[in-house]
Design a protein around this motif. Structure first.
Motif, short mmCIF file in Angstrom:
data_model
loop_
_atom_site.label_atom_id
_atom_site.label_comp_id
_atom_site.label_asym_id
_atom_site.label_seq_id
_atom_site.Cartn_x
_atom_site.Cartn_y
_atom_site.Cartn_z
N MET A 1 0.97 -1.28 0.03
CA MET A 1 -0.10 -0.01 0.06
C MET A 1 0.76 1.30 -0.27
O MET A 1 1.79 1.35 0.62
CB MET A 1 -0.84 -0.06 1.29
N SER A 2 0.56 2.11 -0.92
CA SER A 2 1.46 3.40 -1.03
C SER A 2 1.05 4.47 -0.12
O SER A 2 -0.29 4.49 0.21
CB SER A 2 1.28 3.82 -2.51
N LEU A 3 1.71 5.35 0.15
CA LEU A 3 1.35 6.64 0.84
C LEU A 3 1.48 7.73 -0.22
O LEU A 3 2.20 7.81 -0.85
CB LEU A 3 2.26 7.08 2.05
N PHE A 4 0.46 8.66 -0.03
CA PHE A 4 0.43 9.84 -1.02
C PHE A 4 0.54 11.15 -0.13
O PHE A 4 0.01 11.11 0.91
CB PHE A 4 -0.98 10.23 -1.65
N VAL A 5 1.38 11.93 -0.64
CA VAL A 5 2.04 12.89 0.12
C VAL A 5 1.94 14.19 -0.52
O VAL A 5 2.51 14.22 -1.73
CB VAL A 5 3.63 12.67 0.82
N ALA A 6 1.60 15.35 0.06
CA ALA A 6 1.55 16.50 -0.62
C ALA A 6 1.34 17.61 0.37
O ALA A 6 0.77 17.55 1.44
CB ALA A 6 0.57 16.81 -1.62
N SER A 7 2.23 18.97 0.11
CA SER A 7 1.81 20.22 0.87
C SER A 7 0.56 20.99 0.01
O SER A 7 0.82 21.08 -1.10
CB SER A 7 2.92 20.93 1.06
N VAL A 240 15.16 17.28 -3.19
CA VAL A 240 14.72 18.42 -2.20
C VAL A 240 13.67 19.25 -3.07
O VAL A 240 13.86 19.74 -4.19
CB VAL A 240 15.91 19.24 -1.79
N ILE A 241 12.43 19.25 -2.41
CA ILE A 241 11.23 20.30 -3.01
C ILE A 241 11.07 21.34 -2.13
O ILE A 241 11.05 21.17 -0.80
CB ILE A 241 10.07 19.41 -3.28
N VAL A 242 10.92 22.49 -2.61
CA VAL A 242 10.51 23.74 -1.79
C VAL A 242 8.83 23.85 -1.78
O VAL A 242 8.29 23.89 -2.86
CB VAL A 242 10.92 25.21 -2.40
N ALA A 243 8.24 23.59 -0.82
CA ALA A 243 6.86 23.71 -0.59
C ALA A 243 6.41 25.12 -0.56
O ALA A 243 6.72 25.98 0.25
CB ALA A 243 6.51 23.16 0.96
N SER A 244 5.63 25.46 -1.36
CA SER A 244 5.21 26.77 -1.75
C SER A 244 4.15 27.50 -0.68
O SER A 244 3.33 26.72 -0.14
CB SER A 244 4.58 26.85 -3.03
N ARG A 245 4.19 28.72 -0.28
CA ARG A 245 3.20 29.47 0.15
C ARG A 245 1.94 30.08 -0.63
O ARG A 245 1.17 30.65 -0.29
CB ARG A 245 3.73 30.78 1.09
N TYR A 246 1.94 29.43 -1.90
CA TYR A 246 0.80 30.05 -2.72
C TYR A 246 0.30 29.05 -3.60
O TYR A 246 -0.98 29.13 -4.14
CB TYR A 246 1.76 30.96 -3.98
N ARG A 247 0.80 27.77 -3.34
CA ARG A 247 0.00 26.56 -4.18
C ARG A 247 0.38 25.50 -3.67
O ARG A 247 1.42 25.13 -2.56
CB ARG A 247 0.50 26.75 -5.85
N GLU A 248 -0.22 24.26 -4.17
CA GLU A 248 -0.11 23.05 -3.52
C GLU A 248 1.25 22.43 -4.15
O GLU A 248 1.67 22.75 -5.52
CB GLU A 248 -1.10 22.09 -3.86
N THR A 249 2.13 21.45 -3.66
CA THR A 249 3.22 20.79 -4.33
C THR A 249 2.74 19.63 -5.38
O THR A 249 1.46 19.39 -5.27
CB THR A 249 3.95 19.95 -3.34
N GLU A 250 3.35 19.07 -6.20
CA GLU A 250 2.95 18.01 -6.78
C GLU A 250 2.65 16.84 -5.73
O GLU A 250 2.94 16.93 -4.68
CB GLU A 250 4.03 17.37 -7.58
N LEU A 251 1.89 15.93 -6.20
CA LEU A 251 1.58 14.72 -5.30
C LEU A 251 2.61 13.64 -5.33
O LEU A 251 3.04 13.23 -6.46
CB LEU A 251 0.33 14.02 -5.64
N PHE A 252 3.25 13.03 -4.27
CA PHE A 252 4.10 12.21 -4.21
C PHE A 252 3.58 10.58 -3.67
O PHE A 252 2.94 10.75 -2.73
CB PHE A 252 5.47 12.56 -3.67
N PHE A 253 3.75 9.76 -4.49
CA PHE A 253 3.32 8.29 -4.19
C PHE A 253 4.46 7.58 -3.53
O PHE A 253 5.88 7.51 -4.13
CB PHE A 253 2.91 7.56 -5.39
N ILE A 254 4.36 7.08 -2.18
CA ILE A 254 5.48 6.25 -1.75
C ILE A 254 5.11 4.71 -2.01
O ILE A 254 4.10 4.36 -1.42
CB ILE A 254 5.71 6.61 -0.27
#
Length: 282
Positions: A1-7, A240-254
């Motif tokens: 089972m994967s984990l989905f992660v996003a800011s 390394v990804i910068v999480a934005s204060r204006y929008r969502e990041t991409e969705l990452f699947f683990i």
């Protein structure tokens, strides 16, 4: 089972982080309006129907502003300590949706295990969290005065982490903030600087950490390029990804199998339109 992660958003204007799988999900903090939270989740192919709980780290407005609207529409359980709730101005949660938690006591939400732990921050009862499933662990480490033993212990367990890189020291000290505010930010109970975050990463990154999200960047005392360039020479195999204060990041699947074997985090970005910067936060 994967984990989905996003800011969904990260900064002093609003904070909200999504961690879940195909059955269950949680939000860590809810600083965005209900409408904006739904909009950003939809662009990532996510649904609020999977969100089984909201965990509140502390009472500052950028972490709780969206709770009331989300509860009015969705009636999602909220995990919040009593000291935080008492100090959360204007926040009211009905008894049937209100749940508490304690330091280092795991909470099971469906297939997810959430571990709250105390940290240093200028709030009534501040917590950070790790979220785990099938041997995969994601950490949310923001609003941290310094990297205490709790933070270090949990950071070492993470396959991916949202790590505060709030300010560049030169920008803060040479900036226009009054001395009292500069001291509050940097006195060990405020926020983590770029350099402090990098030191934590260098000293305690586990070999299996695949992705690091630089989070909660100050609008006035930091810049995404400065933070990203500081980490770039040291990133190694960690993306390394910068999480934005204006929008969502991409969705990452683990992927569970890969994570259990190598800890690698595979970016399988869900189809989405390119997000636009919202005038609300400009």
């Amino acid at each position: 089972m994967s984990l989905f992660v996003a800011s969904l958003n990260s900064g002093s204007n609003a904070n909200c982080y999504y961690i879940g799988n195909s059955e269950d999900a949680v939000l860590i903090d809810a600083g965005l309006s209900c409408r904006e939270t739904e909009k950003r989740m939809k662009r990532l192919g996510l649904s609020m129907h999977l969100v089984k709980a909201i965990f509140i780290s502390h009472e500052h407005t950028d972490h709780i502003a969206g709770v009331r609207g989300i509860l009015k529409k969705w009636s999602i359980p909220v995990y919040i300590t009593q000291p935080t709730l008492r100090n959360a101005t204007g926040l009211q949660i009905t008894d049937e949706l209100q749940y508490s938690f304690a330091d280092s006591t795991a909470i099971t939400i469906g297939t997810l295990t959430i571990m709250p732990f105390t940290k240093k921050h200028d709030a009534a009862d501040p917590y950070s969290f790790t979220i785990s499933c099938n041997g995969i662990t994601i950490g949310v480490f923001t609003d941290i005065g310094f990297a205490c033993k709790n933070v270090i212990h949990h950071f070492k367990q993470c396959h991916a982490a949202f790590l505060e890189t709030n300010y560049d020291e030169d920008m803060l000290m040479k900036g226009s903030y009054p001395v009292s505010l500069k001291k509050r930010i940097s006195d060990g109970y405020g926020h983590l600087s770029n350099d402090e975050a990098l030191q934590l990463f260098l000293d305690h990154r586990p070999a299996f950490m695949s992705h690091l999200f630089l989070s909660h960047l100050s609008q006035n005392n930091n810049h995404p390029d400065i933070a990203a360039q500081l980490f770039a020479p040291h990133a190694g195999q960690t993306k390394v990804i910068v999480a934005s204060r204006y929008r969502e990041t991409e969705l990452f699947f683990i992927n569970g199998d890969n994570a259990n074997q190598t800890g690698s985090l595979q970016n399988k970005t869900a189809p989405m339109k390119k997000p636009v910067q919202l005038s609300l936060f400009e």
